[in-house]
Design a protein around this motif. Structure first.
Motif, PDB file in Angstrom:
ATOM      1  N   ALA A  51       0.829  -1.206   0.000  1.00  0.00           N
ATOM      2  CA  ALA A  51       0.000   0.000   0.000  1.00  0.00           C
ATOM      3  C   ALA A  51       0.866   1.260   0.000  1.00  0.00           C
ATOM      4  CB  ALA A  51      -0.936  -0.006   1.208  1.00  0.00           C
ATOM      5  N   VAL A  52       1.908   1.260   0.798  1.00  0.00           N
ATOM      6  CA  VAL A  52       2.814   2.417   0.846  1.00  0.00           C
ATOM      7  C   VAL A  52       3.534   2.576  -0.486  1.00  0.00           C
ATOM      8  CG1 VAL A  52       4.875   3.368   1.948  1.00  0.00           C
ATOM      9  CG2 VAL A  52       3.076   2.362   3.357  1.00  0.00           C
ATOM     10  N   ALA A  53       3.985   1.487  -1.073  1.00  0.00           N
ATOM     11  CA  ALA A  53       4.652   1.543  -2.375  1.00  0.00           C
ATOM     12  C   ALA A  53       3.716   2.076  -3.455  1.00  0.00           C
ATOM     13  CB  ALA A  53       5.181   0.163  -2.765  1.00  0.00           C
ATOM     14  N   ALA A  54       2.418   1.857  -3.280  1.00  0.00           N
ATOM     15  CA  ALA A  54       1.424   2.346  -4.235  1.00  0.00           C
ATOM     16  C   ALA A  54       1.052   3.809  -3.994  1.00  0.00           C
ATOM     17  CB  ALA A  54       0.172   1.479  -4.172  1.00  0.00           C
ATOM     18  N   GLY A  55       1.634   4.419  -2.958  1.00  0.00           N
ATOM     19  CA  GLY A  55       1.393   5.845  -2.727  1.00  0.00           C
ATOM     20  C   GLY A  55       0.522   6.176  -1.535  1.00  0.00           C
TER      21      GLY A  55
END
Length: 158
Positions: A51-55
């Motif tokens: 989720a963090v990698a997706a922004g």
């Protein structure tokens, strides 16, 4: 497979602020991925990292994940930085103006980086526990620091 949350430049900026210039290409994408998988994923969990990698959750990324990932990446690569590997094997800097740090100093730096990294990981864990309702991808039961801790040379199992 997810992309790394931090770039090599970000790792250098966060974790190598205490010394001379380190070229960002010294830190490989694989170094960041290995450090994240080895030390951060067991606390945060893969769904939240994706989720963090997706922004999602930029504050979580910048304030808590970035320091932990960067410092553990440095912990991983620091021994490699203490020498240079080439076609002739491993060598150390030795010029008239510079010489390689002795073993005791290298160990001291490694211990200091490890302590900073552990502190950052514990801050990340504490933040997630205090804000778990805000991060639906986080599963508190999967956080290894909620089950095992190693403080002061003692392993504690909860």
């Amino acid at each position: 497979m997810r992309d790394n949350i931090l770039s090599s430049s970000e790792v250098v900026q966060i974790a190598f602020s205490d010394g001379a210039y380190i070229a960002p290409d010294t830190i490989a994408e694989a170094d960041i991925a290995v450090a994240t998988a080895r030390w951060v994923t067991p606390v945060v969990g893969e769904p939240l990292l994706q989720a963090v990698a997706a922004g999602k959750y930029p504050a979580l990324k910048n304030d808590y994940l970035a320091p932990a990932i960067a410092l553990y990446t440095r912990l991983l690569v620091q021994p490699r930085l203490n020498g240079a590997t080439g076609q002739l094997g491993l060598s150390v800097v030795s010029t008239s103006t510079q010489r390689a740090a002795d073993e005791a100093l290298r160990a001291e730096v490694q211990r200091a980086v490890k302590e900073r990294a552990r502190a950052a990981l514990k801050q990340l864990s504490a933040y997630l526990e205090a804000h778990k309702s805000e991060h639906k991808e986080y599963d508190s039961r999967s956080n290894i620091l909620n089950r095992v801790s190693c403080d002061g040379g003692f392993v504690q199992i909860f």
